[in-house]
Enzyme design. Structure first.
Site, PDB file in Angstrom:
ATOM      1  N   CYS A 123       7.891  -6.235  -2.734  1.00  0.00           N
ATOM      2  CA  CYS A 123       8.872  -5.609  -1.850  1.00  0.00           C
ATOM      3  C   CYS A 123       8.922  -4.120  -2.212  1.00  0.00           C
ATOM      4  O   CYS A 123       9.079  -3.777  -3.391  1.00  0.00           O
ATOM      5  CB  CYS A 123      10.244  -6.253  -2.042  1.00  0.00           C
ATOM      6  SG  CYS A 123      11.567  -5.396  -1.155  1.00  0.00           S
TER       7      CYS A 123
ATOM      8  N   ASP B 224       6.690 -10.929  -3.264  1.00  0.00           N
ATOM      9  CA  ASP B 224       6.801 -11.675  -2.014  1.00  0.00           C
ATOM     10  C   ASP B 224       5.573 -12.570  -1.905  1.00  0.00           C
ATOM     11  O   ASP B 224       4.458 -12.142  -2.211  1.00  0.00           O
ATOM     12  CB  ASP B 224       6.844 -10.726  -0.815  1.00  0.00           C
ATOM     13  CG  ASP B 224       8.158  -9.974  -0.716  1.00  0.00           C
ATOM     14  OD1 ASP B 224       9.213 -10.594  -0.962  1.00  0.00           O
ATOM     15  OD2 ASP B 224       8.135  -8.777  -0.384  1.00  0.00           O
TER      16      ASP B 224
END
Length: 148
Positions: free
Chosen positions: A50, A57
């Site tokens: 992120c 992620d």
């Protein structure tokens, strides 16, 4: 290096790079350019960071394409997708960049990228983007309307 195809990754010791690098992608000549196979590639272990929180992620990336003169070499694709590991970017941006890099490399008749990212805060993000040459615009529009 595979001399007849001029591939650097396949069959060689693998140095894993965890910083985004489009130069890892390699292609080989399409052995059947007169056919229109729809090829599906699936990466079940895609990871990026992120850009705001630097938290990892996780997602599954689906790439589908109809080749023209070149096809992507799968090990180079794996290394390229692994190069996102420490790359800070939003899901949508990752998917767009993957599409643009593959279109630059392959110049395909049609190409699409779909990301199925793990939920964060109860919201799953599933970006889809596609590209087509003029003769495949109708196919592109139909795929966009029926995107996963």
């Amino acid at each position: 290096m595979t001399p007849e195809l001029n591939l650097k990754s396949l069959g060689a010791k693998t140095p894993y790079i965890f910083e985004y690098n489009s130069q890892l992608l390699e292609a080989f000549p399409n052995p059947n350019p007169n056919l229109d196979p729809l090829i599906t590639l699936e990466c079940k272990e895609f990871t990026s960071l992120c850009p705001i929180t630097s938290q990892p992620d996780f997602g599954v990336i689906f790439i589908r394409y109809i080749p023209k003169d070149k096809m992507v070499e799968s090990k180079s694709l794996k290394l390229y997708l692994f190069s996102y590991r420490n790359h800070g970017s939003f899901h949508e941006s990752c998917i767009n960049t993957i599409l643009l890099d593959l279109v630059r490399l392959l110049e395909p008749k049609y190409l699409e990228v779909y990301g199925d990212f793990a939920s964060r805060g109860g919201i799953a993000i599933k970006p889809f983007v596609n590209y087509a040459i003029k003769e495949y615009q109708g196919f592109k529009e139909k795929r966009l309307l029926n995107a996963k």
